[in-house]
Design a protein around this motif. Sequence first.
Motif, mmCIF file in Angstrom:
data_model
loop_
_atom_site.group_PDB
_atom_site.id
_atom_site.type_symbol
_atom_site.label_atom_id
_atom_site.label_comp_id
_atom_site.label_asym_id
_atom_site.label_seq_id
_atom_site.Cartn_x
_atom_site.Cartn_y
_atom_site.Cartn_z
ATOM 1 N N PRO A 122 0.752 -1.295 0.008
ATOM 2 C CA PRO A 122 0.019 0.064 0.251
ATOM 3 C C PRO A 122 0.756 1.594 -0.134
ATOM 4 C CG PRO A 122 -0.790 -1.498 1.311
ATOM 5 C CD PRO A 122 0.326 -1.804 0.960
ATOM 6 N N SER A 123 2.178 1.423 0.522
ATOM 7 C CA SER A 123 2.428 2.259 0.550
ATOM 8 C C SER A 123 3.732 2.566 -0.649
ATOM 9 C CB SER A 123 4.100 2.506 1.447
ATOM 10 O OG SER A 123 4.490 1.200 1.350
ATOM 11 N N GLU A 124 3.253 1.883 -1.646
ATOM 12 C CA GLU A 124 4.208 2.259 -2.968
ATOM 13 C C GLU A 124 4.170 3.787 -3.451
ATOM 14 O OE1 GLU A 124 4.501 -0.171 -7.792
ATOM 15 O OE2 GLU A 124 3.142 -0.532 -5.785
ATOM 16 N N PRO A 125 2.312 4.152 -3.466
ATOM 17 C CA PRO A 125 2.788 5.459 -4.474
ATOM 18 C C PRO A 125 3.196 6.662 -3.393
ATOM 19 C CG PRO A 125 0.622 4.717 -3.617
ATOM 20 C CD PRO A 125 1.759 3.667 -2.959
ATOM 21 N N ASP A 126 3.226 6.451 -2.123
ATOM 22 C CA ASP A 126 4.612 6.955 -1.161
ATOM 23 C C ASP A 126 6.020 7.313 -0.759
ATOM 24 O OD1 ASP A 126 1.492 8.333 -0.004
ATOM 25 O OD2 ASP A 126 1.540 6.235 0.633
ATOM 26 N N ILE A 127 6.614 6.132 -1.058
ATOM 27 C CA ILE A 127 7.688 5.611 -1.540
ATOM 28 C C ILE A 127 8.280 5.907 -2.890
ATOM 29 C CG2 ILE A 127 9.461 4.460 -0.786
ATOM 30 C CD1 ILE A 127 8.008 5.086 1.569
ATOM 31 N N LYS A 128 7.575 5.225 -3.912
ATOM 32 C CA LYS A 128 8.306 5.727 -5.173
ATOM 33 C C LYS A 128 8.012 6.902 -5.425
ATOM 34 C CE LYS A 128 7.021 3.783 -9.918
ATOM 35 N NZ LYS A 128 6.581 3.369 -10.573
ATOM 36 N N GLY A 129 9.718 6.997 -5.812
ATOM 37 C CA GLY A 129 10.481 8.313 -6.360
ATOM 38 C C GLY A 129 11.096 9.011 -5.228
ATOM 39 N N LEU A 130 10.927 8.779 -4.530
ATOM 40 C CA LEU A 130 10.972 9.811 -3.113
ATOM 41 C C LEU A 130 12.777 10.172 -2.612
ATOM 42 C CD1 LEU A 130 10.212 8.888 0.691
ATOM 43 C CD2 LEU A 130 9.530 10.974 -0.449
#
Length: 515
Positions: A122-130
């Motif tokens: 679930p955290s993928e969109p919040d972590i991706k590309g940080l």
Amino acid sequence: MTSTIQRAELQNKIWKIANDVRGSVDGWDFKQFVLGALFYRFISENFINYIEGGDKSVDYANYPDDKISPEIKDDAIKTKGYFIYPSQLFVNVAKKANTNQNLNTDLKAIFDAIESSANAYPSEPDIKGLFADFDTTSTRLGNTVEAKNARLASVLKGVEELNFGNFEDNQIDLFGDAYEFLISNYAANAGKSGGEFFTPQHVSKLIAQLAMHKQTAVNKIYDPACGSGSLLLQAKKHFDNHIIEEGFYGQEVNHTTYNLARMNMFLHNINYDKFNITLGDTLRNPRYGDEKPFDAIVSNPPYSINWIGDGDPTLINDDRFAPAGVLAPKSKADFAFVLHALSYLSGKGRAAIVCFPGIFYRSGAEQKIRKYLVDNNFVETIISLAPNLFFGTSISVTILVLSKHKTENKTQFIDASGEDFFKKVTNNNVLKDKHIEKIMEIFDSKADVAYVAKTIDNTKIAENDYNLSVSSYIEAKDNRERVDIVKLNAEIAETVTKIDKLRVDIDAIINEIES
């Protein structure tokens, strides 16, 4: 919590590191490396603290990577949103930074691994590309691998030397403050471009308090042009003892700034499941239509930017703009952001929006939108602030407070631009806590205050062609010295008499000399 002096020392040291390490590279271009290194250290120590759970005997930094079970990794990602192996921790990378000939490629691999650890979670969109802007191959770091590695090592070692104390005691506050301090300084030194993504903390504090005034709990907080997230974070600080049920939402069109905002959330201990920051154009591609309404909306959208407006004929049928019957001008998108915020606002909440003053008195489409807002009683208060509060602009901006639960068909106007409402600090003005408290007291009471505040019936505003400029309703205080004409004339007459007597005496002296 550390003392104010210790905090100031830490901030001065981190700014010195930022300047010393960048060398000839422009500070604005170099900011992501210092900010990224600070973020890398934070999530590493945050992760260690989570894994060890207060048991120092675990010593995660020296734990073998191959001893990590899939179950431990899975649980950690579900809780923290990401996973960092011991060898990937900041402390271990920084320790060998000066001698690691593959530092730049090792860092890239580590950042890629941290981001990819969230894949399919679930955290993928919040972590991706940080870490996308922490480009370890960038020529800004140098033209050779050796030069890049040397500068990267200097950044890491500089951030390593910063004394944040024990993580569980105070590190979250200190990391977050240091991060915002760096962003603020970069913005102050970047001129206009800095002001576009950062709202000074003192102004953010006022906006957050206006949006959440007298709400003991809110479902969620939203910023449609969130920049680096400073407004949302002030909302968090203001609501520390209250309940934010579903978290923090924001949309940002600039990719670098979008990454800064997400990092800022983590650095202020807002877990991935409590914030939702997305990338995109809010006006053309709004992302949170299914999440509305929001009980609190805070925003400092870009002033008078171009947008497609009536160049897209479908927008007049958009639920956000259709009720007003007209679109904001192509060259001035200000009211497009206002109508967007109003559309996403709940029946019990408030929206506090920083606006360019011109939108409150210009004619044409903007006047028609003001008519819609006033006739439907959505405008609660308009506050004129002092000049030079924001980076990159000296104008006196205005805060528009929208509400859908007003009980009277009246609009409050507050002139907070006078010397009683700010303190001059170097080149900028600042709102101190006492100034914010004073504005909030006036906002809350809705009482008239001579030369400062007045509540106007909406019918009067309609008669004034829906002009919402604060100066149109609040008389400016006349600070000129008052002169008593009668007394002045008497003094002049007395002076003239004295002059006449002197002339007679002088003539007598001259005659005596001549004779």
